[in-house]
Design a protein around this motif. Sequence first.
Motif, PDB file in Angstrom:
ATOM      1  N   PRO A 130      -4.114  -2.603  -3.965  1.00 33.79           N
ATOM      2  CA  PRO A 130      -4.329  -1.161  -4.142  1.00 33.79           C
ATOM      3  C   PRO A 130      -4.116  -0.749  -5.596  1.00 33.79           C
ATOM      4  O   PRO A 130      -3.175  -1.210  -6.248  1.00 33.79           O
ATOM      5  CB  PRO A 130      -3.283  -0.533  -3.215  1.00 33.79           C
ATOM      6  CG  PRO A 130      -3.007  -1.585  -2.184  1.00 33.79           C
ATOM      7  CD  PRO A 130      -3.118  -2.884  -2.912  1.00 33.79           C
ATOM      8  N   ALA A 131      -4.993   0.090  -6.070  1.00 36.73           N
ATOM      9  CA  ALA A 131      -4.877   0.536  -7.463  1.00 36.73           C
ATOM     10  C   ALA A 131      -3.599   1.328  -7.681  1.00 36.73           C
ATOM     11  O   ALA A 131      -3.003   1.282  -8.758  1.00 36.73           O
ATOM     12  CB  ALA A 131      -6.093   1.380  -7.836  1.00 36.73           C
TER      13      ALA A 131
ATOM     14  N   LEU B  21       0.835  -1.204   0.000  1.00 35.43           N
ATOM     15  CA  LEU B  21       0.000   0.000   0.000  1.00 35.43           C
ATOM     16  C   LEU B  21       0.865   1.247   0.000  1.00 35.43           C
ATOM     17  O   LEU B  21       0.631   2.197  -0.749  1.00 35.43           O
ATOM     18  CB  LEU B  21      -0.923  -0.008   1.221  1.00 35.43           C
ATOM     19  CG  LEU B  21      -1.809   1.222   1.441  1.00 35.43           C
ATOM     20  CD1 LEU B  21      -2.761   1.403   0.259  1.00 35.43           C
ATOM     21  CD2 LEU B  21      -2.593   1.093   2.745  1.00 35.43           C
ATOM     22  N   ASP B  22       1.876   1.233   0.863  1.00 36.44           N
ATOM     23  CA  ASP B  22       2.875   2.290   0.906  1.00 36.44           C
ATOM     24  C   ASP B  22       4.165   1.641   1.403  1.00 36.44           C
ATOM     25  O   ASP B  22       4.214   0.422   1.581  1.00 36.44           O
ATOM     26  CB  ASP B  22       2.408   3.470   1.772  1.00 36.44           C
ATOM     27  CG  ASP B  22       2.177   3.087   3.228  1.00 36.44           C
ATOM     28  OD1 ASP B  22       2.757   2.073   3.680  1.00 36.44           O
ATOM     29  OD2 ASP B  22       1.421   3.791   3.922  1.00 36.44           O
ATOM     30  N   PRO B  23       5.237   2.379   1.624  1.00 36.59           N
ATOM     31  CA  PRO B  23       6.503   1.741   2.010  1.00 36.59           C
ATOM     32  C   PRO B  23       6.453   0.938   3.304  1.00 36.59           C
ATOM     33  O   PRO B  23       7.356   0.130   3.555  1.00 36.59           O
ATOM     34  CB  PRO B  23       7.466   2.935   2.140  1.00 36.59           C
ATOM     35  CG  PRO B  23       6.912   3.968   1.218  1.00 36.59           C
ATOM     36  CD  PRO B  23       5.434   3.824   1.317  1.00 36.59           C
ATOM     37  N   VAL B  24       5.419   1.118   4.141  1.00 36.07           N
ATOM     38  CA  VAL B  24       5.394   0.416   5.424  1.00 36.07           C
ATOM     39  C   VAL B  24       4.154  -0.455   5.610  1.00 36.07           C
ATOM     40  O   VAL B  24       4.055  -1.175   6.601  1.00 36.07           O
ATOM     41  CB  VAL B  24       5.498   1.407   6.601  1.00 36.07           C
ATOM     42  CG1 VAL B  24       6.824   2.143   6.556  1.00 36.07           C
ATOM     43  CG2 VAL B  24       4.335   2.388   6.598  1.00 36.07           C
ATOM     44  N   ARG B  25       3.190  -0.411   4.711  1.00 37.05           N
ATOM     45  CA  ARG B  25       1.952  -1.156   4.889  1.00 37.05           C
ATOM     46  C   ARG B  25       1.656  -2.020   3.671  1.00 37.05           C
ATOM     47  O   ARG B  25       2.107  -1.736   2.560  1.00 37.05           O
ATOM     48  CB  ARG B  25       0.778  -0.206   5.130  1.00 37.05           C
ATOM     49  CG  ARG B  25       0.927   0.684   6.358  1.00 37.05           C
ATOM     50  CD  ARG B  25      -0.340   1.503   6.541  1.00 37.05           C
ATOM     51  NE  ARG B  25      -0.247   2.409   7.683  1.00 37.05           N
ATOM     52  CZ  ARG B  25       0.163   3.664   7.599  1.00 37.05           C
ATOM     53  NH1 ARG B  25       0.544   4.149   6.430  1.00 37.05           N
ATOM     54  NH2 ARG B  25       0.206   4.420   8.686  1.00 37.05           N
ATOM     55  N   TYR B  26       0.851  -3.039   3.919  1.00 39.81           N
ATOM     56  CA  TYR B  26       0.424  -3.905   2.817  1.00 39.81           C
ATOM     57  C   TYR B  26      -0.916  -4.536   3.158  1.00 39.81           C
ATOM     58  O   TYR B  26      -1.327  -4.586   4.326  1.00 39.81           O
ATOM     59  CB  TYR B  26       1.466  -5.001   2.546  1.00 39.81           C
ATOM     60  CG  TYR B  26       1.724  -5.921   3.715  1.00 39.81           C
ATOM     61  CD1 TYR B  26       0.901  -7.011   3.990  1.00 39.81           C
ATOM     62  CD2 TYR B  26       2.810  -5.698   4.565  1.00 39.81           C
ATOM     63  CE1 TYR B  26       1.145  -7.851   5.066  1.00 39.81           C
ATOM     64  CE2 TYR B  26       3.059  -6.528   5.653  1.00 39.81           C
ATOM     65  CZ  TYR B  26       2.224  -7.603   5.889  1.00 39.81           C
ATOM     66  OH  TYR B  26       2.458  -8.430   6.955  1.00 39.81           O
TER      67      TYR B  26
ATOM     68  N   LEU C 257      -9.276  -0.249  -4.868  1.00 42.67           N
ATOM     69  CA  LEU C 257      -8.697  -1.572  -5.080  1.00 42.67           C
ATOM     70  C   LEU C 257      -9.006  -2.072  -6.479  1.00 42.67           C
ATOM     71  O   LEU C 257     -10.030  -1.712  -7.076  1.00 42.67           O
ATOM     72  CB  LEU C 257      -9.246  -2.567  -4.057  1.00 42.67           C
ATOM     73  CG  LEU C 257      -9.031  -2.261  -2.576  1.00 42.67           C
ATOM     74  CD1 LEU C 257      -9.708  -3.324  -1.718  1.00 42.67           C
ATOM     75  CD2 LEU C 257      -7.541  -2.186  -2.247  1.00 42.67           C
ATOM     76  N   VAL C 258      -8.131  -2.895  -7.000  1.00 40.44           N
ATOM     77  CA  VAL C 258      -8.349  -3.568  -8.280  1.00 40.44           C
ATOM     78  C   VAL C 258      -8.184  -5.065  -8.061  1.00 40.44           C
ATOM     79  O   VAL C 258      -7.503  -5.505  -7.134  1.00 40.44           O
ATOM     80  CB  VAL C 258      -7.377  -3.070  -9.360  1.00 40.44           C
ATOM     81  CG1 VAL C 258      -7.600  -1.598  -9.657  1.00 40.44           C
ATOM     82  CG2 VAL C 258      -5.922  -3.295  -8.934  1.00 40.44           C
TER      83      VAL C 258
END
Length: 452
Positions: A281-282, A201-206, A302-303
């Motif tokens: 995440p798109a 999702l970002d550098p620290v989350r998924y 989301l895709v």
Amino acid sequence: MDKPKVVLGVSGGIAAYKACELLRRLTESGHDVRVVPTASSLHFVGAATWSALSGHPVSDQVWDDVHEVPHVRIGQGADLVVVAPATADMLAKAAHGLADDLLTNTLLTARCPVVFAPAMHTEMWEHPATQENVATLRRRGAVVIEPAVGRLTGVDTGKGRLPDPGEIFEVCRRVLARGVTAPDLAGRHVVISAGGTREPLDPVRYLGNRSSGKQGYALARTAVARGARVTLIEANTGLPDPAGADVVRVGTAVQLREAVLKAAADADVVVMAAAVADFRPAEYAPGKIKKKDGEEAPVVPLVRNPDILAEVAAERARPGQLVVGFAAETDDVLANGRAKLRRKGCDLLVVNEVGSARPSAPRRTRRSSSPRTERRPRCRTDPRKRLPTRSGIWFREGSRRCDNQPPGRARTVHNGMEQPPGRVDYPSGVRRVTGCRAPKGETHAPAAGCDR
């Protein structure tokens, strides 16, 4: 009951010291182990060490205690022979039937399963002569574990490292359980996915799931013990590599798809045990998404991720390829499992019931009139009655050699018991697994009792 008798052969490689750990695991798990080293291996680990750890005298010569005929009796009385490490020289001698010391004589007289755990430099392992010797041994029914990839002697790194002793022990345990039956998956290529994908999702989350990967790893170990060449595609498990499996590491669903399609090109069996994220995440945020006072939480579009199981099942790389899927369901297990089996087009579906406590007694349905639940007569060559998930899937594949069980025809299995003709408790191709005590509403909770 007598302890299973195991012969641990040790040939002359630097990895001989790791065999001490394998010996410890075997003895502590109730096996009677006799160590038979080669003369060169004693330069690395002495006879006194082997004798102290095993509780038996140790010799590498056929001339010691000749009145007991050790060069014949040791192999005759063994339930399993495992050679770890097995050098290129030892593999060559075993393949060509040479008998110039106690270990090679033992290999010729053994009528039990034999396991080789090779360890050598990459160039030696990849040499055509070594590969021919390995192929010969496998053709004769021996289990030759693929070496691991990692640090070798000196500064070299590559394929040729002795697998972890704990993983070799797991192979030995499964081979012993199989008995003298020849490896029924010899010559087959099996591709298994395990673990859970993570979508950044970002550098620290998924976005991810709780799949531990243990089920896929257990399937891989069992397939190796039954003689298959195994490619394990793992996603974020953190588990040690199973001995004998070629491990490919991925992170996301897209990476998993690429790895599976590549490995499936020459596979006889594809088992999709990994928990693949349905969405991602798109857009990937290059910086950490932060909460700000006075602002609403951001919306994350989301895709859909690719449907790997359906794609592999629809576009099989070779005729007769067996495709096995896994599913986790919280409600309407049978209906959802049947729908998924039909939608995905795979040959066998293993359904894990998650999100509720295990029922006190298995639920059974009445005999269905649907033609999809009718089964062919069970193969008379089947010696088993109960089929654990990891063994049942491989027995399903191994039994395809019987004329009475055609390819592409999945068996019905309920709680490990194959259903006889005329009594079908679950729909065709669906294997129901109960026992996951994940909290209601949770997709998966391996720590709560499920090993998927």
